[in-house]
Design a protein around this motif. Structure first.
Motif, PDB file in Angstrom:
ATOM      1  N   VAL A  75      -3.059 -63.467 -36.721  1.00 26.25           N
ATOM      2  CA  VAL A  75      -1.613 -63.203 -35.348  1.00 26.25           C
ATOM      3  C   VAL A  75      -1.322 -62.765 -35.716  1.00 26.25           C
ATOM      4  N   TYR A  76      -0.464 -62.807 -36.808  1.00 28.19           N
ATOM      5  CA  TYR A  76       0.672 -62.028 -37.864  1.00 28.19           C
ATOM      6  C   TYR A  76       0.135 -60.759 -38.205  1.00 28.19           C
ATOM      7  N   TYR A  77      -0.568 -60.007 -37.950  1.00 28.74           N
ATOM      8  CA  TYR A  77      -1.713 -58.981 -38.639  1.00 28.74           C
ATOM      9  C   TYR A  77      -1.815 -58.615 -37.244  1.00 28.74           C
ATOM     10  N   GLY A  78      -2.358 -59.688 -36.017  1.00 26.25           N
ATOM     11  CA  GLY A  78      -2.328 -57.960 -35.223  1.00 26.25           C
ATOM     12  C   GLY A  78      -1.131 -57.923 -34.336  1.00 26.25           C
ATOM     13  N   ILE A  79      -0.516 -58.831 -34.577  1.00 24.98           N
ATOM     14  CA  ILE A  79       1.095 -57.932 -34.125  1.00 24.98           C
ATOM     15  C   ILE A  79       1.595 -57.139 -34.743  1.00 24.98           C
ATOM     16  N   THR A  80       1.549 -56.918 -35.774  1.00 27.62           N
ATOM     17  CA  THR A  80       2.088 -56.238 -36.843  1.00 27.62           C
ATOM     18  C   THR A  80       1.381 -54.593 -36.826  1.00 27.62           C
ATOM     19  N   ASP A  81       0.011 -55.172 -36.321  1.00 26.44           N
ATOM     20  CA  ASP A  81      -1.036 -53.741 -35.942  1.00 26.44           C
ATOM     21  C   ASP A  81      -0.710 -52.785 -34.940  1.00 26.44           C
ATOM     22  N   THR A  82      -0.305 -54.017 -33.755  1.00 32.71           N
ATOM     23  CA  THR A  82      -0.169 -53.508 -32.291  1.00 32.71           C
ATOM     24  C   THR A  82       1.524 -52.579 -32.841  1.00 32.71           C
ATOM     25  N   TYR A  83       2.053 -53.391 -33.111  1.00 33.05           N
ATOM     26  CA  TYR A  83       3.719 -52.867 -33.440  1.00 33.05           C
ATOM     27  C   TYR A  83       3.258 -51.322 -34.136  1.00 33.05           C
TER      28      TYR A  83
ATOM     29  N   GLU B  82      11.133 -70.021 -27.204  1.00 27.80           N
ATOM     30  CA  GLU B  82      12.434 -69.190 -27.781  1.00 27.80           C
ATOM     31  C   GLU B  82      11.770 -67.672 -27.731  1.00 27.80           C
ATOM     32  N   MET B  83      11.016 -67.278 -27.034  1.00 30.21           N
ATOM     33  CA  MET B  83      10.677 -65.469 -26.117  1.00 30.21           C
ATOM     34  C   MET B  83      10.846 -66.305 -25.237  1.00 30.21           C
ATOM     35  N   ALA B  84      11.218 -66.709 -24.056  1.00 25.85           N
ATOM     36  CA  ALA B  84      11.280 -67.134 -22.479  1.00 25.85           C
ATOM     37  C   ALA B  84      13.004 -66.702 -22.521  1.00 25.85           C
TER      38      ALA B  84
ATOM     39  N   ASP C 284      15.861 -62.321 -17.703  1.00 26.15           N
ATOM     40  CA  ASP C 284      16.993 -61.273 -16.681  1.00 26.15           C
ATOM     41  C   ASP C 284      15.964 -59.861 -16.703  1.00 26.15           C
ATOM     42  N   ILE C 285      15.197 -59.872 -18.070  1.00 25.57           N
ATOM     43  CA  ILE C 285      14.515 -58.189 -17.577  1.00 25.57           C
ATOM     44  C   ILE C 285      13.414 -58.415 -16.504  1.00 25.57           C
ATOM     45  N   ARG C 286      13.619 -57.271 -16.180  1.00 20.21           N
ATOM     46  CA  ARG C 286      12.369 -56.651 -14.781  1.00 20.21           C
ATOM     47  C   ARG C 286      11.953 -55.826 -15.408  1.00 20.21           C
ATOM     48  N   VAL C 287      12.060 -54.623 -16.594  1.00 19.85           N
ATOM     49  CA  VAL C 287      11.479 -54.032 -16.671  1.00 19.85           C
ATOM     50  C   VAL C 287      11.370 -54.030 -18.963  1.00 19.85           C
ATOM     51  N   ILE C 288      10.296 -54.609 -18.880  1.00 19.90           N
ATOM     52  CA  ILE C 288      10.203 -54.430 -20.099  1.00 19.90           C
ATOM     53  C   ILE C 288       9.364 -53.467 -21.071  1.00 19.90           C
ATOM     54  N   PRO C 289      10.010 -52.932 -22.160  1.00 19.56           N
ATOM     55  CA  PRO C 289       9.245 -51.905 -23.705  1.00 19.56           C
ATOM     56  C   PRO C 289       8.570 -52.351 -24.225  1.00 19.56           C
ATOM     57  N   ILE C 290       7.262 -52.187 -24.423  1.00 21.16           N
ATOM     58  CA  ILE C 290       6.084 -52.926 -25.108  1.00 21.16           C
ATOM     59  C   ILE C 290       5.504 -51.605 -26.299  1.00 21.16           C
ATOM     60  N   ARG C 291       4.691 -52.702 -27.002  1.00 21.47           N
ATOM     61  CA  ARG C 291       3.172 -52.012 -27.525  1.00 21.47           C
ATOM     62  C   ARG C 291       2.147 -52.228 -26.807  1.00 21.47           C
TER      63      ARG C 291
ATOM     64  N   GLN D 123      -4.073 -58.769 -30.816  1.00 20.15           N
ATOM     65  CA  GLN D 123      -3.434 -58.893 -30.333  1.00 20.15           C
ATOM     66  C   GLN D 123      -3.247 -57.272 -29.742  1.00 20.15           C
ATOM     67  N   GLU D 124      -3.477 -57.939 -28.177  1.00 22.39           N
ATOM     68  CA  GLU D 124      -3.250 -55.701 -27.404  1.00 22.39           C
ATOM     69  C   GLU D 124      -1.673 -55.319 -27.416  1.00 22.39           C
ATOM     70  N   ILE D 125      -0.762 -56.624 -26.721  1.00 19.93           N
ATOM     71  CA  ILE D 125       0.676 -56.274 -26.376  1.00 19.93           C
ATOM     72  C   ILE D 125       1.518 -56.777 -27.139  1.00 19.93           C
ATOM     73  N   VAL D 126       2.892 -56.054 -27.708  1.00 19.78           N
ATOM     74  CA  VAL D 126       3.392 -56.763 -28.186  1.00 19.78           C
ATOM     75  C   VAL D 126       4.720 -56.603 -27.854  1.00 19.78           C
ATOM     76  N   LEU D 127       5.130 -57.747 -27.058  1.00 16.14           N
ATOM     77  CA  LEU D 127       6.684 -57.028 -26.300  1.00 16.14           C
ATOM     78  C   LEU D 127       8.150 -57.607 -27.703  1.00 16.14           C
ATOM     79  N   MET D 128       8.282 -55.689 -27.307  1.00 14.48           N
ATOM     80  CA  MET D 128       9.270 -55.327 -28.103  1.00 14.48           C
ATOM     81  C   MET D 128      10.876 -55.855 -27.828  1.00 14.48           C
ATOM     82  N   PRO D 129      10.869 -56.516 -27.013  1.00 13.10           N
ATOM     83  CA  PRO D 129      12.516 -57.566 -27.395  1.00 13.10           C
ATOM     84  C   PRO D 129      12.502 -58.512 -27.175  1.00 13.10           C
ATOM     85  N   THR D 130      10.976 -59.710 -28.037  1.00 11.28           N
ATOM     86  CA  THR D 130      10.859 -60.345 -29.003  1.00 11.28           C
ATOM     87  C   THR D 130      10.185 -60.111 -29.606  1.00 11.28           C
TER      88      THR D 130
END
Length: 160
Positions: A27-35, A82-84, A89-96, A103-110
């Motif tokens: 999972v760590y490899y997956g989020i790092t690769d997507t990021y 921890e992430m929620a 309060d965010i309605r538009v989130i930057p993602i990768r 892991q196809e989607i990584v939420l940038m703020p978290t």
């Protein structure tokens, strides 16, 4: 039939903890690769729900975004506590987004919180693996010793 042979099933416990540790590494490899290799998009928060019932806390977020080739994607992602908090309060989130990745989607703020959470989970599973591994060695030796011993045969005499 020797009842001590069932002690060998204890090895399933360290195997499960080893699997959890390796899974967290993937999972760590997956989020790092997507990021690092994913494309940046801004996603609209369609739905956000956070439930806290007694000792259970869970939540999810539904994101909708349009890719570069005008394909609209909507995904529902589960959120740990921890992430929620950072996304409430965010309605538009930057993602990768990287299609086809582990892991196809990584939420940038978290992202940092998610990495720290994965490290914590992996370390806890790793420590649990080490502890149960050494207990498994002791149980294995004990089972071998008992299996090699001659079983006492009970003789029941009737005394009148």
């Amino acid at each position: 039939m020797n009842k001590y042979k069932y002690l060998y099933f204890f090895w399933l416990l360290p195997a499960a903890f080893l699997f959890l540790t390796l899974h967290q590494g993937l999972v760590y490899y997956g989020i790092t690769d997507t990021y690092e290799n994913g494309n940046s998009y801004t996603a609209e928060v369609v739905e956000f729900e956070f439930k806290q019932i007694a000792a259970q806390t869970n939540g999810y977020i539904v994101l909708r975004f349009t890719t570069g080739d005008n394909q609209e994607i909507e995904r529902k992602l589960s959120l740990p506590v921890e992430m929620a908090g950072g996304l409430q309060d965010i309605r538009v989130i930057p993602i990768r987004y990287q299609p086809g990745a582990m892991q196809e989607i990584v939420l940038m703020p978290t992202f940092k919180t998610q990495k720290n959470l994965i490290w914590t989970n992996a370390l806890m599973a790793g420590v649990a693996f080490l502890i149960t591994f050494f207990i498994g060695l002791a149980a294995h030796r004990f089972a071998n010793k008992k299996m090699n011993e001659q079983e006492e045969e009970l003789v029941i005499e009737r005394v009148d």
